[in-house]
Design a protein around this motif. Structure first.
Motif, PDB file in Angstrom:
ATOM      1  N   SER A  84       0.827  -1.216   0.000  1.00 25.65           N
ATOM      2  CA  SER A  84       0.000   0.000   0.000  1.00 25.65           C
ATOM      3  C   SER A  84       0.856   1.259   0.000  1.00 25.65           C
ATOM      4  O   SER A  84       0.398   2.324  -0.409  1.00 25.65           O
ATOM      5  N   ILE A  85       2.091   1.136   0.430  1.00 21.69           N
ATOM      6  CA  ILE A  85       2.974   2.313   0.493  1.00 21.69           C
ATOM      7  C   ILE A  85       3.745   2.498  -0.822  1.00 21.69           C
ATOM      8  O   ILE A  85       3.897   3.615  -1.330  1.00 21.69           O
ATOM      9  N   GLN A  86       4.209   1.382  -1.390  1.00 18.22           N
ATOM     10  CA  GLN A  86       4.985   1.515  -2.626  1.00 18.22           C
ATOM     11  C   GLN A  86       4.118   1.903  -3.822  1.00 18.22           C
ATOM     12  O   GLN A  86       4.561   2.643  -4.704  1.00 18.22           O
ATOM     13  N   LEU A  87       2.899   1.394  -3.870  1.00 18.04           N
ATOM     14  CA  LEU A  87       2.093   1.680  -5.064  1.00 18.04           C
ATOM     15  C   LEU A  87       1.895   3.183  -5.289  1.00 18.04           C
ATOM     16  O   LEU A  87       2.052   3.645  -6.414  1.00 18.04           O
ATOM     17  N   ILE A 108       8.140   9.013  -6.809  1.00 20.18           N
ATOM     18  CA  ILE A 108       9.601   9.091  -6.701  1.00 20.18           C
ATOM     19  C   ILE A 108      10.226   9.027  -8.089  1.00 20.18           C
ATOM     20  O   ILE A 108      11.107   9.829  -8.441  1.00 20.18           O
ATOM     21  N   LYS A 109       9.748   8.097  -8.899  1.00 20.96           N
ATOM     22  CA  LYS A 109      10.330   7.953 -10.249  1.00 20.96           C
ATOM     23  C   LYS A 109      10.127   9.210 -11.089  1.00 20.96           C
ATOM     24  O   LYS A 109      10.958   9.558 -11.919  1.00 20.96           O
ATOM     25  N   ALA A 110       9.007   9.872 -10.860  1.00 19.08           N
ATOM     26  CA  ALA A 110       8.738  11.103 -11.619  1.00 19.08           C
ATOM     27  C   ALA A 110       9.366  12.327 -10.952  1.00 19.08           C
ATOM     28  O   ALA A 110       9.157  13.451 -11.399  1.00 19.08           O
ATOM     29  N   ASN A 111      10.110  12.076  -9.892  1.00 20.49           N
ATOM     30  CA  ASN A 111      10.794  13.153  -9.173  1.00 20.49           C
ATOM     31  C   ASN A 111       9.827  14.235  -8.676  1.00 20.49           C
ATOM     32  O   ASN A 111      10.118  15.420  -8.734  1.00 20.49           O
ATOM     33  N   LEU A 112       8.693  13.800  -8.197  1.00 16.31           N
ATOM     34  CA  LEU A 112       7.663  14.753  -7.776  1.00 16.31           C
ATOM     35  C   LEU A 112       7.636  14.988  -6.271  1.00 16.31           C
ATOM     36  O   LEU A 112       6.893  15.842  -5.794  1.00 16.31           O
ATOM     37  N   GLU A 124      11.697  -3.433   4.189  1.00 21.70           N
ATOM     38  CA  GLU A 124      11.075  -3.789   2.892  1.00 21.70           C
ATOM     39  C   GLU A 124      10.588  -2.525   2.177  1.00 21.70           C
ATOM     40  O   GLU A 124      10.783  -2.377   0.957  1.00 21.70           O
ATOM     41  N   ILE A 125       9.992  -1.619   2.929  1.00 18.98           N
ATOM     42  CA  ILE A 125       9.528  -0.355   2.341  1.00 18.98           C
ATOM     43  C   ILE A 125      10.739   0.441   1.823  1.00 18.98           C
ATOM     44  O   ILE A 125      10.750   0.938   0.694  1.00 18.98           O
ATOM     45  N   GLU A 126      11.770   0.515   2.653  1.00 22.37           N
ATOM     46  CA  GLU A 126      12.954   1.307   2.260  1.00 22.37           C
ATOM     47  C   GLU A 126      13.666   0.678   1.067  1.00 22.37           C
ATOM     48  O   GLU A 126      14.182   1.397   0.197  1.00 22.37           O
ATOM     49  N   GLN A 127      13.670  -0.648   1.003  1.00 21.32           N
ATOM     50  CA  GLN A 127      14.290  -1.322  -0.146  1.00 21.32           C
ATOM     51  C   GLN A 127      13.583  -0.919  -1.448  1.00 21.32           C
ATOM     52  O   GLN A 127      14.214  -0.552  -2.442  1.00 21.32           O
ATOM     53  N   ALA A 178      14.296   5.259  -6.317  1.00 25.95           N
ATOM     54  CA  ALA A 178      15.018   6.541  -6.311  1.00 25.95           C
ATOM     55  C   ALA A 178      16.472   6.402  -6.765  1.00 25.95           C
ATOM     56  O   ALA A 178      17.140   7.400  -7.025  1.00 25.95           O
ATOM     57  N   ASN A 179      16.958   5.161  -6.813  1.00 24.92           N
ATOM     58  CA  ASN A 179      18.385   4.930  -7.064  1.00 24.92           C
ATOM     59  C   ASN A 179      19.266   5.580  -6.014  1.00 24.92           C
ATOM     60  O   ASN A 179      20.398   5.979  -6.296  1.00 24.92           O
ATOM     61  N   SER A 180      18.730   5.768  -4.837  1.00 30.15           N
ATOM     62  CA  SER A 180      19.532   6.250  -3.713  1.00 30.15           C
ATOM     63  C   SER A 180      18.823   5.827  -2.428  1.00 30.15           C
ATOM     64  O   SER A 180      17.635   5.491  -2.453  1.00 30.15           O
ATOM     65  N   LYS A 181      19.570   5.854  -1.330  1.00 28.08           N
ATOM     66  CA  LYS A 181      19.029   5.335  -0.076  1.00 28.08           C
ATOM     67  C   LYS A 181      17.917   6.237   0.464  1.00 28.08           C
ATOM     68  O   LYS A 181      18.118   7.433   0.660  1.00 28.08           O
ATOM     69  N   ILE A 182      16.754   5.632   0.693  1.00 28.57           N
ATOM     70  CA  ILE A 182      15.636   6.376   1.298  1.00 28.57           C
ATOM     71  C   ILE A 182      15.320   5.738   2.635  1.00 28.57           C
ATOM     72  O   ILE A 182      15.260   4.516   2.757  1.00 28.57           O
TER      73      ILE A 182
END
Ligand code: NDP
Ligand code: X2W
Length: 343
Positions: free
Chosen positions: A254-257, A263-267, A314-317, A323-327
């Motif tokens: 529910s969080i990643q969707l 994140i991918k759209a840099n928004l 799992e969420i952070e992974q 993001a291609n960087s650590k979140i």
């Protein structure tokens, strides 16, 4: 076609879910379902209390509570239409929903649990999947209908212990077992099987992270390397060819969707992501636990696992991959006094 009146929207949704058959279409008060299941519902009620004389409350408790439908279909010819009174069911049998051949033979490990029974419900009437094996831990030898009455009309094999399971007529397995038990069991399955694991045992790529958050050693590190994380919206192509899929956790899904596309759209800013999540009690599984007693969870919303919930890595992974960087995130789950959030 089944038409249900004078029930709330939630009751209708629950009733439709209880049918455990293919829902061809549904709107506010109509749902197309399979012929055989419809016959069970009608037959169960007609000889006893005519539906037209039933109150909404007794209709609800009959259908939702007992889920007790009969197997013999012989009385269908006596059924016409009930369309008077507070609650009525109008029936038009739809023969196009009948099943034909089953192309893929499925084993459900942990069929007597909540996720296993949902898989059984979804696949039992699927046009391409047939269930040939179901496992349980304490209920070996019992039918699925005896532990989940809403599945009683399904023509399914009795449940067996995993040690007695015969995988020779199984093509793919849904593994619905507690995390911590699953790695050993999947390691011992025939390599020819495709596997979807619903537990958390293969979700974290980093084995040391698994050990830290789940508090035990990873028992199948070699298998971990071939796992595809099963978030279809993100990894659809990889999932198609995977042998072992790790199904995402409820909160991480529910969080990643919503967040991955942003994140991918840099928004959005990656720093300081705060997640406040709510879930139903079925997420804790069917086993008896003091914390999940009605008296503990009713009439309130409870936060738990603050800062240390096992879904954090799992969420952070998933978000870090996007993001291609650590979140890192601040994640607070809550338990709501309801069975489930997702319908
Ligand atoms: N509930 C949910 O909403 C979700 C749960 N998950 C995950 O899916 C997995 C299953 O969860 P859930 O269905 O809720 O769990 P349940 O407790 O409801 O069911 C567990 C199932 O596994 C069987 N089982 C228990 N211990 C063993 C064992 N040692 N060996 C073999 N079989 C065993 C149980 O058999 P018996 O009935 O005989 O005890 C039962 O069939 C868990 O890893 C969970 O984290 C994933 C997504 C959502
Ligand atoms: C209410 C409750 O206890 N929920 C579970 C999560 C349920 C879920 O679906 O997550 P998994 O797939 O990882 O089991 C928990 O907080 O651990």
């Amino acid at each position: 076609m089944i038409q249900i009146c004078n029930l709330t929207r939630t009751q209708k949704q629950r009733w439709v879910r209880c049918l455990s058959c293919p829902i061809l279409s549904t709107n506010s008060n109509k749902s197309l379902v399979s012929k055989s299941y419809l016959l069970q519902i009608i037959k169960h009620q007609i000889p006893r209390t005519p539906i037209k004389k039933m109150s909404t409350a007794s209709f609800t408790s009959n259908f939702f509570g007992t889920g007790c439908f009969w197997k013999d279909e012989s009385r269908i010819s006596t059924v016409k239409k009930q369309n008077e009174g507070k609650v009525f069911v109008k029936c038009v049998v739809n023969t196009k929903t009948q099943k034909t051949e089953k192309a893929v033979r499925i084993g459900v490990l942990g069929a007597s649990g909540y996720t296993g029974s949902e898989i059984v419900r979804l696949l039992a009437c699927h046009p391409h999947f047939g269930i040939t094996l179901m496992s349980t831990d304490r209920k070996a030898g019992q039918s699925i209908g005896s532990v989940f009455p809403h599945l009683v009309t399904q023509d399914l094999p009795d449940m067996v212990a995993i040690k007695d399971a015969n995988f020779s007529d199984v093509d793919a397995v849904f593994c619905c077992l507690p995390h911590g038990t699953t790695q050993e069991i999947i390691k011992a399955l025939p390599r020819s099987l495709k596997i979807v694991d619903l537990s958390a045992d293969f979700r974290l790529r980093d084995i040391s992270e698994y050990e830290e958050w789940y508090g035990q050693a990873h028992r199948a590190p070699d298998l971990q390397k071939e796992v595809v994380y099963g978030l279809t919206e993100v990894l659809r192509e990889e999932i198609k060819s995977a042998r072992l899929v790790a199904n995402p956790g409820c909160y991480p899904t529910s969080i990643q969707l919503p967040l991955v596309p942003l994140i991918k759209a840099n928004l959005i800013e990656y720093r300081n992501i705060i997640i406040d999540a709510k879930s139903g009690v079925s997420g804790a599984g069917r086993g008896a636990k003091e914390a999940n007693l009605y008296t503990e969870i009713a009439e309130g919303i409870y936060s738990y696992g603050i800062t240390r919930h096992r879904h954090v890595p799992e969420i952070e992974q998933g978000l870090s991959d996007a993001a291609n960087s650590k979140i890192t995130v601040s994640f607070t789950p809550h338990l709501m006094p309801m069975i489930r959030g997702m319908q």
